[in-house]
Enzyme design. Sequence first.
Site, mmCIF file in Angstrom:
data_model
loop_
_atom_site.group_PDB
_atom_site.id
_atom_site.type_symbol
_atom_site.label_atom_id
_atom_site.label_comp_id
_atom_site.label_asym_id
_atom_site.label_seq_id
_atom_site.Cartn_x
_atom_site.Cartn_y
_atom_site.Cartn_z
ATOM 1 N N ASN A 1 -47.185 -9.002 -73.138
ATOM 2 C CA ASN A 1 -47.175 -7.710 -73.817
ATOM 3 C C ASN A 1 -46.422 -7.927 -75.126
ATOM 4 O O ASN A 1 -45.290 -8.125 -74.846
ATOM 5 C CB ASN A 1 -46.972 -6.591 -72.905
ATOM 6 C CG ASN A 1 -46.839 -5.325 -73.758
ATOM 7 O OD1 ASN A 1 -47.230 -4.987 -74.844
ATOM 8 N ND2 ASN A 1 -46.021 -4.320 -73.499
ATOM 9 N N GLY A 2 -46.981 -7.646 -76.261
ATOM 10 C CA GLY A 2 -46.371 -7.950 -77.510
ATOM 11 C C GLY A 2 -47.053 -8.694 -78.720
ATOM 12 O O GLY A 2 -48.449 -8.937 -78.538
ATOM 13 N N TRP B 1 -54.583 -4.197 -74.812
ATOM 14 C CA TRP B 1 -54.918 -3.325 -76.184
ATOM 15 C C TRP B 1 -54.829 -4.503 -76.998
ATOM 16 O O TRP B 1 -53.876 -5.178 -77.314
ATOM 17 C CB TRP B 1 -53.948 -2.349 -76.155
ATOM 18 C CG TRP B 1 -54.183 -1.471 -77.448
ATOM 19 C CD1 TRP B 1 -54.780 -0.229 -77.530
ATOM 20 C CD2 TRP B 1 -53.611 -1.866 -78.809
ATOM 21 N NE1 TRP B 1 -54.737 0.149 -78.687
ATOM 22 C CE2 TRP B 1 -54.200 -0.490 -79.404
ATOM 23 C CE3 TRP B 1 -53.087 -2.439 -79.400
ATOM 24 C CZ2 TRP B 1 -53.895 -0.331 -81.010
ATOM 25 C CZ3 TRP B 1 -52.512 -2.619 -80.772
ATOM 26 C CH2 TRP B 1 -53.016 -1.357 -81.388
ATOM 27 N N HIS C 1 -54.749 24.113 -102.677
ATOM 28 C CA HIS C 1 -54.076 22.931 -103.895
ATOM 29 C C HIS C 1 -55.215 21.749 -103.592
ATOM 30 O O HIS C 1 -54.584 20.674 -103.814
ATOM 31 C CB HIS C 1 -52.766 22.630 -103.772
ATOM 32 C CG HIS C 1 -51.700 23.587 -104.184
ATOM 33 N ND1 HIS C 1 -51.389 24.098 -105.331
ATOM 34 C CD2 HIS C 1 -51.221 24.446 -103.356
ATOM 35 C CE1 HIS C 1 -50.654 25.127 -105.615
ATOM 36 N NE2 HIS C 1 -50.454 25.513 -104.235
ATOM 37 N N LYS D 1 -54.665 16.326 -81.650
ATOM 38 C CA LYS D 1 -55.434 16.223 -80.569
ATOM 39 C C LYS D 1 -56.665 16.436 -80.791
ATOM 40 O O LYS D 1 -57.555 15.765 -79.883
ATOM 41 C CB LYS D 1 -54.814 17.718 -79.999
ATOM 42 C CG LYS D 1 -53.361 17.650 -79.284
ATOM 43 C CD LYS D 1 -53.251 16.720 -78.204
ATOM 44 C CE LYS D 1 -52.479 15.633 -78.773
ATOM 45 N NZ LYS D 1 -51.022 15.326 -78.806
ATOM 46 N N LYS E 1 -51.005 4.663 -74.936
ATOM 47 C CA LYS E 1 -49.978 5.640 -74.602
ATOM 48 C C LYS E 1 -48.579 5.202 -75.305
ATOM 49 O O LYS E 1 -48.008 6.058 -75.977
ATOM 50 C CB LYS E 1 -49.905 5.793 -73.181
ATOM 51 C CG LYS E 1 -48.860 6.730 -72.932
ATOM 52 C CD LYS E 1 -49.380 8.234 -73.162
ATOM 53 C CE LYS E 1 -48.569 9.328 -72.671
ATOM 54 N NZ LYS E 1 -48.895 10.507 -73.296
ATOM 55 N N ARG F 1 -51.861 2.066 -71.156
ATOM 56 C CA ARG F 1 -51.424 1.326 -72.056
ATOM 57 C C ARG F 1 -52.331 0.331 -72.829
ATOM 58 O O ARG F 1 -51.850 -0.105 -73.943
ATOM 59 C CB ARG F 1 -50.365 0.545 -71.082
ATOM 60 C CG ARG F 1 -48.960 1.121 -70.518
ATOM 61 C CD ARG F 1 -48.214 0.106 -70.058
ATOM 62 N NE ARG F 1 -47.525 -0.689 -71.145
ATOM 63 C CZ ARG F 1 -46.314 -0.239 -71.543
ATOM 64 N NH1 ARG F 1 -45.760 0.657 -71.127
ATOM 65 N NH2 ARG F 1 -45.835 -0.781 -72.526
ATOM 66 N N GLU G 1 -50.355 19.315 -84.920
ATOM 67 C CA GLU G 1 -50.513 18.838 -83.738
ATOM 68 C C GLU G 1 -52.029 19.204 -83.210
ATOM 69 O O GLU G 1 -52.731 18.170 -82.532
ATOM 70 C CB GLU G 1 -49.471 19.387 -82.796
ATOM 71 C CG GLU G 1 -49.687 19.055 -81.210
ATOM 72 C CD GLU G 1 -49.495 17.688 -80.898
ATOM 73 O OE1 GLU G 1 -49.091 16.841 -81.895
ATOM 74 O OE2 GLU G 1 -49.582 17.322 -79.922
ATOM 75 N N CYS H 1 -50.781 -2.919 -73.757
ATOM 76 C CA CYS H 1 -51.015 -3.683 -72.711
ATOM 77 C C CYS H 1 -50.008 -3.356 -71.470
ATOM 78 O O CYS H 1 -48.726 -2.788 -71.699
ATOM 79 C CB CYS H 1 -50.658 -5.072 -73.207
ATOM 80 S SG CYS H 1 -51.716 -5.914 -74.446
ATOM 81 N N GLU I 1 -57.824 12.577 -81.683
ATOM 82 C CA GLU I 1 -57.711 11.479 -80.865
ATOM 83 C C GLU I 1 -58.775 11.457 -79.873
ATOM 84 O O GLU I 1 -59.011 10.408 -79.215
ATOM 85 C CB GLU I 1 -56.132 11.291 -80.517
ATOM 86 C CG GLU I 1 -55.366 12.203 -79.945
ATOM 87 C CD GLU I 1 -54.038 11.771 -79.692
ATOM 88 O OE1 GLU I 1 -53.575 10.671 -79.666
ATOM 89 O OE2 GLU I 1 -53.223 12.826 -79.334
HETATM 90 O O1 M6R Z 1 -44.031 7.729 -76.729
HETATM 91 P P1 M6R Z 1 -43.714 8.502 -78.118
HETATM 92 O O2 M6R Z 1 -43.351 9.826 -78.035
HETATM 93 O O3 M6R Z 1 -42.712 7.657 -78.979
HETATM 94 O O4 M6R Z 1 -45.118 8.074 -78.802
HETATM 95 C C1 M6R Z 1 -45.611 8.577 -79.996
HETATM 96 C C2 M6R Z 1 -46.723 8.629 -80.402
HETATM 97 O O5 M6R Z 1 -47.459 7.234 -80.526
HETATM 98 C C3 M6R Z 1 -47.759 9.529 -79.617
HETATM 99 O O6 M6R Z 1 -46.968 10.807 -79.860
HETATM 100 C C4 M6R Z 1 -49.033 9.591 -80.117
HETATM 101 O O7 M6R Z 1 -49.018 10.181 -81.310
HETATM 102 C C5 M6R Z 1 -49.846 10.491 -78.953
HETATM 103 N N1 M6R Z 1 -50.956 9.827 -78.690
HETATM 104 C C6 M6R Z 1 -50.265 11.871 -79.582
HETATM 105 O O8 M6R Z 1 -50.848 12.563 -78.622
#
Ligand code: M6R
Length: 612
Positions: A99-100, A73, A508, A489, A607, A27, A485, A2, A492
């Site tokens: 937000n929270g 969100w 395994h 990517k 984010k 956000r 990673e 949010c 997501e």
């Molecule tokens: O702001 P942060 O680095 O603490 O965020 C951690 C994760 O939420 C963040 O890396 C998330 O996995 C991303 N969407 C990955 O692309």
Amino acid sequence: MCGIVGYIGDKNAVKAVIHGLHKLEYRGYDSVGIGVIEKNKVKIYKDKGRVKTLDNIVPKNLNTSLAIGHTRWATHGKPSKLNAHPQSDCKNEIAIVHNGIIENFGELKQILKKEGHNFKSETDSEVLAHLIEKFYGETKDLAKAVKITLDKINGTYGIVVISSKEPDKMIVARSSSPIIIGVGKGENFVASDATAVIKYTKKIIYIDDGEMAIVTKDNIDIFNKDNIRIDKKIESLNWSAKEVEKNGYPTFMLKEIYEQPKSFTNTLAGHIDLENGTSHLGGMQNLFPDNEIHNIKRIVIIGCGTSWHAGLMGEYYFENMTGLPTEVEYASEFRYRNPAIDSETFVIGISQSGETADTLAALREAKGKGAKVFGIVNVVGSTISREVDEGLYIHVGPEIGVASTKAFLSQVLALFLVSLYIGRKKRLSIEDGIKFGKQLQKIPSIIDEVLQSTQAQIKKIADKYCKYTNFLYLGRGFNFPVALEGALKLKEISYVHAEGYPAGEMKHGPIALIDKDFPTFFIAPNDNFFQKSISNIQEIKARNGKLILLTDDNAKVDEGLVDDIIRIPTIDEEFYPFIETIPVQLFAYYIAIKKNRDVDKPRNLAKSVTVE
Ligand code: M6R
């Protein structure tokens, strides 16, 4: 999670708030709304959808001096017009954006309902508006009513409150959800983070947990948790407004991928000490003066998501260079265990946003147990950056795309620098230190070369593979975190299922998945493990698996064995992650584009994950 914005002043408040909401959309983006006071009445315009929805629902001529806004969100209550913020009280005299999470909202709602309050939404946030209404009735003072309300709730919040009874102010408060105040002349701003206000002001006050502020057009009064007025420093932001624009790129993600030669250079700037073959890190010097570094017996790295992947890379670097036992922990697991941490443990928290709730809580836990806590953070002034003992900013500028790209690379670099620093005090020779320093300085131009040489090819490969619904990403050693990673990517931003595995683990379990419809993205430069990786490739091909190989220019590969091969320059193996990451990011990006996904704002994600 949010985004919240508020404006009071001489400008068109609605325009300023909508601008801020666009910047904070990363956000959360399932519903949106703004609230204003016009002709002494609270008016709210909101709906399900993204910020652009406001174009259709906010009257064109709406021009007020006070407005608040929210991009959501969803946590409590599905995305809908009623659940969108601002939320209001029964008489529609008070509007809040939040937000929270209010954890005890259920019981408070029951009590308020019995007292005759009429609820319109399923949100936890609405109880705030009704509680403030109730206590305003008793105190006739908005700030007091907000303070009493906040004393009654459990949970996390960043809030902005306005009321038609006191139309010249915003009341702002925070507990575990970020809030900044942007200081202007004849105007002031409130926001979840500074990207929302940078177009108008670079003077920022960071509100801390438990603090509350009364913000008028010409004045900002801040109170601590004991309600005592305090003076807070106004910080100057060094980001430029241009950095939060796409600048000709179709998406923020692509822009941020292409920024990596520069962002890597920014992270490195001023930190290489070639004379002594080490890194120059003021934070480490402060934290471990004299020989105190020898008290460290163990390193624990904490993060979430991509930051956790960077941490895994750090584990390889620390163990190689320092010989210290190193563990990498998911913040969300670490904080709920009873982790064995003491004053001889060096804890490193990694977070791009510096606001991730689980990482923050885990670092607080570690600090509480006596560990020295170091932060690797991007967002200057963020909560984690202010709470750690010392730290290192990666300085990659605003990362707007929800999928982390440039931050990841620089987090890995930051870990390399910390590891070089400790390594040189432990067992790394000056010659090796000098060699590493020199090589790091060459990396930005190699990243640039990889961007130029692989982009067109990867786009074609993505076209070919975009029909597949599952992918396996494999790598050994330094290449394993890159595989994780890469899989994240792809998941997501394209919503394609992908799993990252250490290549040696394939037999395994995951090998059972391999068939002609389950391609593998194998990351295997010609390093120490190359022959073992080739054996794994044989095993995949023997099961009719499709295979994309990411390897280096010197690797000898029977090209009949792989379906597609992407080559990158040959470098020392410690440094491959810095350049392998580029094709992996581009592959996910072009698959997602081919599938018409909104890569900057993938579904269900946000984010900055400020809920637990
Ligand atoms: O702001 P942060 O680095 O603490 O965020 C951690 C994760 O939420 C963040 O890396 C998330 O996995 C991303 N969407 C990955 O692309």
